[in-house]
Design an enzyme around this catalytic site. Structure first.
Site, short mmCIF file in Angstrom:
data_model
loop_
_atom_site.label_atom_id
_atom_site.label_comp_id
_atom_site.label_asym_id
_atom_site.label_seq_id
_atom_site.Cartn_x
_atom_site.Cartn_y
_atom_site.Cartn_z
N ASP A 232 5.58 1.66 -6.42
CA ASP A 232 4.46 1.31 -5.53
C ASP A 232 4.91 0.52 -4.30
OD1 ASP A 232 2.91 2.33 -7.70
OD2 ASP A 232 2.82 0.34 -8.61
N GLU B 44 -5.92 6.98 -5.93
CA GLU B 44 -5.44 5.60 -5.82
C GLU B 44 -4.45 5.53 -4.67
OE1 GLU B 44 -3.60 4.90 -9.65
OE2 GLU B 44 -1.94 6.26 -9.24
#
Ligand code: FUB
Length: 380
Positions: free
Chosen positions: A71, A278
């Site tokens: 991420d 997301e």
């Protein structure tokens, strides 16, 4: 050439060697081996069928061979490139659709002063134990700087197991960061990304479905149960809120970020190849705002463009084809005259979805402002 392959849904979980807390290492083009054709079929459940038409990047750089990280949110502060990733580790929690296996407990910050040069791991930046309201699962963070102060934004479940977004401050981009004693009021769900516009305003984008809990909220209230719009209705949207001057609170109620198709209609819940899942990220290129995000269960990074940080955004295409591992999560930043895509995959762990590694590759625009689609899949 266009080819079709199957995406694997589940991976085995095994233990790994403990990671070093602080290390300095060379940014190695570990991932720069030429991409092989994805397998025609893989074991485990077949999750979806995906067309792969992305171009293989010339060079893919892996940022750390010491830590599992994911991420990546990249920013340039004071001429240096900083990367704020999640820090994966083996906690032994079995994989499920809520992402319980992503059981992270702390953050490290990486930095470098040239692409291909030394990457510094600045060690522990923030630990779960230092956040008084936090329960578990420190997921995808982001960072921002204003007036010489640095802010780390992080999603973590509170003691009731509800995702909230916290903030921690430092006078250095690499931390260590001191957390506020409460989450941002009015924040919920996960994957915060903070965009600084050219007029000095800062916007936070956030949200994610399934384990990200966005579907448990409506009108800013936690409803507890999952509620998704029908397949032919507009999909759940990422949220955006202007940050207040203090950078630790919202200046307004979060709003929906609407994503439209080529006909000006909202992308629907059933459009799994294009709907938001997301990992929202916003950057500006020329006179347009680019919203990019993960499609989750179809495993792509896609983008849409608009004329305002609030949107609406119109879907444009795929940036990154599925990588090895279930999740796909990215950021985009300009550094030393080139644009870079940061992403992760599970190649360093041999395909374990919860043990990922951050990578970067050059992102290219075509003359009309569209982004050249990339395929960085590597075999385990
Ligand atoms: O790393 C945990 C979660 O997995 C992130 O918050 C999501 O974006 C996905 O990458």
């Amino acid at each position: 050439m266009k080819s079709t392959f199957f995406i694997r849904k589940n991976f085995l979980i095994r233990s790994v060697a403990p990671c070093l807390l602080v290390s300095v290492f060379i940014l190695a083009p570990l991932g720069c081996k030429r991409q092989k054709e994805p397998p025609a079929a893989v074991n485990n459940e077949i999750d979806s069928v995906v067309d792969t038409v992305g171009t293989t990047p010339d060079t893919v750089y892996t940022l750390s061979s010491e830590l599992y990280t994911a991420d990546p949110s990249a920013h340039v502060f004071n001429g240096r490139l900083y990367v704020y990733p999640s820090h994966d580790f083996e906690s032994g929690i079995p994989q499920d659709d809520l992402g319980s296996h992503f059981n992270m407990e702390d953050y490290h910050v990486f930095s470098m002063d040239s692409v291909g040069g030394t990457v510094t791991d600045h060690g522990l930046a923030l630990h779960l134990d230092d956040v008084p309201w936090a329960g578990r699962q420190m997921w995808a963070p982001d960072a921002a700087q204003k007036n010489g102060e640095y802010f780390l934004y992080f999603p973590v479940k509170d003691k009731e197991d509800i995702f909230r977004i916290g903030v921690a401050k430092s006078n250095k981009p690499e931390g260590p960061f001191k957390p506020m004693d409460k989450p941002i009021e009015g924040s919920y769900s996960m994957d915060p990304a903070v965009f600084e516009d050219s007029d000095g305003k800062y916007y936070m984008y956030f949200g994610g479905i399934w384990g990200g809990q966005l579907q448990k909220w409506s009108d800013g209230e936690y409803k507890g149960e999952d509620k998704y719009p029908a397949d032919n209705e507009p999909a759940l949207s990422p949220k955006v809120a202007l940050l207040a001057d203090d950078m630790v609170s919202f200046a307004e109620e979060p709003k929906d970020v609407v994503i439209l198709d080529e006909n000006g209609e909202p992308i629907t819940t059933g459009d799994n190849d294009r709907r938001f899942f997301e990992a929202a990220w916003v950057h500006r290129y020329q006179d347009k705002y680019y919203l990019s995000y993960s499609t989750g269960d179809t495993h792509k990074i896609v983008y849409a463009t608009g004329d305002s940080p609030y949107g609406p955004f119109t879907y444009k295409g795929v940036i990154l084809d599925p990588v090895l591992g279930w999740t796909n999560h990215h950021s985009i930043v300009k550094y030393q005259g080139k644009w870079w895509l940061f992403f992760h995959d599970s190649s360093m762990s041999g395909g374990k979805t919860h043990l990922r590694s951050v990578k970067m590759a050059e992102l290219k625009y075509l003359p009309d402002g569209t982004i050249q689609r990339m395929n960085a899949y590597v075999e385990p």
